[in-house]
Write a protein that holds these residues in place. Structure first.
Motif, short mmCIF file in Angstrom:
data_model
loop_
_atom_site.label_atom_id
_atom_site.label_comp_id
_atom_site.label_asym_id
_atom_site.label_seq_id
_atom_site.Cartn_x
_atom_site.Cartn_y
_atom_site.Cartn_z
N UNK A 1 6.94 -22.04 -39.00
CA UNK A 1 7.64 -22.81 -40.03
C UNK A 1 8.93 -22.12 -40.46
N UNK A 2 8.85 -20.80 -40.56
CA UNK A 2 10.04 -20.03 -40.97
C UNK A 2 11.13 -20.15 -39.90
N UNK A 3 10.73 -20.01 -38.64
CA UNK A 3 11.71 -20.13 -37.55
C UNK A 3 12.33 -21.53 -37.54
N UNK A 4 11.48 -22.55 -37.73
CA UNK A 4 11.97 -23.94 -37.75
C UNK A 4 12.96 -24.15 -38.89
N UNK A 5 12.65 -23.57 -40.06
CA UNK A 5 13.56 -23.70 -41.21
C UNK A 5 14.93 -23.11 -40.88
N UNK A 6 14.94 -21.91 -40.32
CA UNK A 6 16.23 -21.28 -39.98
C UNK A 6 16.97 -22.08 -38.90
N UNK A 7 16.21 -22.62 -37.94
CA UNK A 7 16.85 -23.42 -36.89
C UNK A 7 17.49 -24.68 -37.48
N UNK A 8 16.79 -25.33 -38.43
CA UNK A 8 17.35 -26.52 -39.09
C UNK A 8 18.64 -26.15 -39.83
N UNK A 9 18.56 -25.07 -40.63
CA UNK A 9 19.72 -24.66 -41.45
C UNK A 9 20.92 -24.36 -40.57
N UNK A 10 20.73 -23.52 -39.54
CA UNK A 10 21.87 -23.11 -38.72
C UNK A 10 22.37 -24.26 -37.84
N UNK A 11 21.46 -25.10 -37.37
CA UNK A 11 21.89 -26.26 -36.57
C UNK A 11 22.76 -27.20 -37.40
N UNK A 12 22.34 -27.46 -38.64
CA UNK A 12 23.13 -28.35 -39.51
C UNK A 12 24.50 -27.74 -39.82
N UNK A 13 24.51 -26.44 -40.06
CA UNK A 13 25.80 -25.75 -40.31
C UNK A 13 26.73 -25.96 -39.11
N UNK A 14 26.20 -25.71 -37.92
CA UNK A 14 27.01 -25.84 -36.70
C UNK A 14 27.52 -27.27 -36.54
N UNK A 15 26.66 -28.24 -36.81
CA UNK A 15 27.05 -29.65 -36.65
C UNK A 15 28.19 -30.03 -37.60
#
Length: 799
Positions: free
Chosen positions: A714-728
């Protein structure tokens, strides 16, 4: 017989009483010795020299009985009170001159302590240990050649292969920071070896990577003050000290008064010290950038502020940092100790103190202590020094505000928090008219944004009318809106909304103290807008009903809008309904949207309610992150509260993982202890049964492992969501600007990329675990260099 027995009993009692009295007397003497050693160097009617001479005689007389205690206290004092290092070195020197064997034992003890601190990763204690060992050369306890050998072996660690740069940096920093104490002695006795050591250090510094440097700077530009990396700054200060023939004007050297005694003493040599090899679990101090806010032109007539590259600046700042470390839990005592700085007549003390406190407050990735700690110390300083400290602080605020355009986003937030807190303690008085030029600037410019954020934070500490009264008319655009809910079902035109009737029914129902099931019955007949035109059976299968969520969340939270406590009570009572409605991530995002819609004029309430919903597991962390990066929240990207919600969400996830990890560790240790003791406790009977009851089962430990693994996912998924949205969103902005031939570096862009950097820095310990995954999936080489640079700077922090 009877008389004899009575006599024997009396004799036994006397023996026991004498033994207790002897133990008690020994304890009293130990406590007295500890007090004498601790307090040496404090203000006294006698001179420091006579106090040291007297104390050396007292300790020498007690060496036979309290040798181990004296060794421990002297070592502890030298490490815990590094500003008194030279006083304790002199004391050891005098004891060595009187008792050569004790001198040897002390050298062995301090070396053992140094090795232990290196092994356990107590890096500050190890550095102060090395400083004390170096200072023993000045007191003729150690031979200079012996120290040079030790320093060379430490510098050799900086040239190891396959170890993190932060490890190599620490060894160089430890050696350089010891040289102000012993440089002169080494220069006079071992000049060629000292020069060779400095050349080795210079070679290391010249080839060292500084990729991390931009991420740790408070300001992105180096005007008017250079934001130097800490090793570069100390190296420049050491080079200046070398030019001055290793003479400085700050370190007290009481051993000079005893030179005739100390030079007669026999010297010891250090045993071979081999630093422990690197272990993958070791954590090292992170690199820093030296904060500079003032130079001598900012200070009025009086003592001159030492130059940025004078060793005195390093020594003064380190001493002030140590005072804050020692007294940070007692703000009044801390302020008093800072103002009692021993060399205050030689320096503009108020300027030095303010610069050091802001350096701690703006330290990246995080300040050492809670932000409010520094604010409370500054308030106490203003109370103790009302004639000068408030003026220096006002000057510092003006300097920070003038340079806010290039300030790091995390430091911007801390500046907002400190300034609003400070104003709240001084009746919100400020010369706002001096900042009127900001009213002409774009609202996303850092200066107007700072004023808006400060007034928003002041509102949390006061009330709306007060904030309106303290700000000039020209600042009306920056004054926050009155913090009240916007309940759409009671506004004009609400009759035409599809859920109005159900909302009114729900209000009546809740006021009549209905049960959660009765509240659900009111919502049951509401149509699902996602399934309009479909059969009733299909509507039942819809993932969530946004109209039900809309009516329930807005109505319930509006009824609880009187206070935070009312809102919490409403959430607790109807928790069951929330859980029924929040069955999917889309439903949870819908709940968050409605919280925002109702309370968008009251950001603090939004933060508090989201935090409560995370705690009560109504919404998940990933849902909060997805909502924050949704299109409807894009206009609020330059508002601090949006990022406050993001960080509290990430913190919540990190604490959850940390808690599960701690519980698993305890369970494993308990299981191991139980297994090891079961073999040799066959005959303990009842106590063995109790231990077996306390012992966690293998199945329980396995379940805990599974829960921890799920939490990590869950923690990894949270960071992936945050950084993916930032990049987008950043990539979309860059592409749009490229298409329209516009400059991409807007205030919005600077703020948003700063927020990306802030997430990396603030949560660096957790993100570090997933850096290889992030590099593989998100931060690939085809990404825009500006975004990729932020990731590479983060990776370099602990590389």
């Amino acid at each position: 017989m009877n008389r004899r027995r009575a006599h024997e009993e009396e004799d036994g009692y006397e023996r026991l009483h004498r033994k207790r009295r002897r133990v008690s007397e020994n304890q009293e003497i130990e406590d007295r010795l500890e007090s004498l050693i601790l307090r040496v160097g404090e203000k006294s009617s006698s001179s420091l020299e006579s106090n040291l001479e007297g104390l050396a005689s007292v300790l020498e007389a007690d060496l036979s009985t309290f040798r181990v205690k004296i060794l421990r206290i002297l070592t502890d004092c030298a490490i815990r009170m590094p500003e008194k290092c030279t006083i304790y070195a002199t004391l050891v020197g005098l004891l060595n001159a009187k008792n050569y064997n004790f001198g040897g034992e002390f050298v062995d003890y301090i070396v053992k302590t140094f090795k232990e601190n290196l092994k356990t990763g107590k890096w500050n204690a190890a550095r102060y240990c090395l400083r004390f060992i170096s200072d023993l050369v000045n007191c003729h306890v150690l031979a200079a050649s012996s120290l040079i050998t030790l320093l060379e072996s430490l510098v050799d660690c900086a040239n190891e292969d396959g170890v993190p740069q932060v490890r190599r940096d620490w060894f160089v920093f430890a050696v350089l920071s010891a040289l102000p104490w012993v440089g002169r002695e080494l220069y006079e006795k071992k000049e060629s070896q000292l020069e060779h050591l400095l050349v080795t250090i210079e070679v290391f510094l010249n080839k060292r990577s500084k990729k991390h440097w931009p991420a740790l700077k408070v300001w992105s530009t180096d005007t008017p003050h250079l934001q130097e990396e800490y090793l570069d700054c100390l190296w420049a200060q050491i080079k200046k000290l070398r030019q001055d023939n290793w003479s400085e004007k700050h370190i007290p050297r009481p051993y000079l008064a005893f030179d005739s005694i100390l030079c007669e003493a026999l010297q010891h040599t250090l045993p071979s010290i081999q630093p422990p090899p690197h272990n993958d679990n070791d954590t090292y101090p992170m690199p820093r950038v030296i904060f500079r806010m003032f130079d001598y032109t900012d200070c009025p007539d009086g003592p001159v502020l030492p130059g940025a590259h004078s060793i005195e600046r390093f020594l003064i700042e380190e001493h002030l940092h140590n005072i804050i470390e020692a007294y940070h839990l007692e703000r009044k005592e801390c302020a008093a100790q800072l103002l009692c700085f021993p060399y205050k007549a030689k320096i503009p003390l108020e300027y030095c103190i303010v610069e050091v406190i802001f350096a701690e407050l703006f330290n990246l990735p995080r300040p050492r202590y809670l932000e409010i700690c520094y604010g409370s110390i500054l308030i106490e300083l203003c109370k103790l020094q009302p004639s000068s400290m408030p003026q220096v602080l006002a000057q510092a605020t003006e300097i920070l505000f003038l340079r806010i355009d290039t300030m790091n986003v995390a430091c911007f937030d801390r500046f907002v928090n400190w300034f609003s807190y400070h104003l709240s303690n001084f009746q919100y008085r400020w010369s706002w008219e001096d900042w009127e030029g900001c009213t002409q600037l774009d609202l996303d410019h850092p200066k107007p944004r700072f004023i808006r954020e400060v007034l928003g934070k002041c509102l949390r500490l006061s009330y709306h009318q007060r904030i309106k009264d303290i700000t000039p008319e020209t600042f009306s655009a920056f004054v926050p809106l009155k913090p009240e809910p916007i309940y759409k079902y009671s506004m004009e035109g609400a009759a035409s909304l599809p859920g109005t009737e159900a909302a009114h029914q729900l209000v009546v129902c809740v006021r009549n103290k209905c049960t959660p099931e009765e509240a659900l019955n009111v919502l049951r007949e509401l149509p699902n807008p996602l399934r309009e035109g479909e059969q009733p059976a299909a509507a039942q299968a819809a993932p969530h009903n946004p109209l039900k969520i809309d009516v329930f969340v807005q109505t319930l939270l509006n009824l609880g809008s009187k206070s935070i406590s009312h809102s919490f009570a409403a959430i607790s009572k109807f928790h069951y309904v929330f859980k029924i409605l929040a069955e999917s991530e889309e439903a949870q995002i819908c709940i968050l949207r409605n919280v925002w819609e109702l309370w968008q004029r009251h950001p603090q309430m939004v933060c508090v309610l989201v935090d409560k919903m995370l705690k009560t597991q109504i919404v998940e962390c990933s849902a909060v992150a997805t909502w924050l990066f949704s299109k409807e929240m894009a206009p609020y990207f330059t508002h601090g509260y949006l990022w406050e919600v993001l960080h509290l969400t990430i913190d919540k996830m990190n604490k959850h993982v940390s808690k599960l990890s701690g519980e698993l560790q305890e369970a494993r240790e308990a299981l191991a202890r139980a297994d090891s003791s079961s073999s040799d406790s066959e005959d303990e009977g009842g106590s063995k049964k109790k231990k077996d009851q306390d012992k966690p089962t293998e199945e329980a430990v396995e379940r805990m492992e599974e829960r921890l693994e799920a939490a990590h996912m869950d923690q990894k998924r949270l960071f992936l969501i945050v950084f993916q949205r930032f990049i987008m969103i950043l990539s979309e902005h860059l592409v749009r600007c490229d298409t329209d031939a516009r400059d991409p570096v807007t205030h919005w862009y600077r703020s948003t990329i700063g927020r990306l950097q802030q997430v990396f820095l603030v949560h660096h310990e957790q993100v570090q675990k997933y850096s290889s995954t992030l590099e593989t999936l998100l931060f690939t080489q085809d990404l825009d260099p500006h975004i990729l640079d932020v990731f590479h700077q983060f990776v370099a922090l602990t590389a």
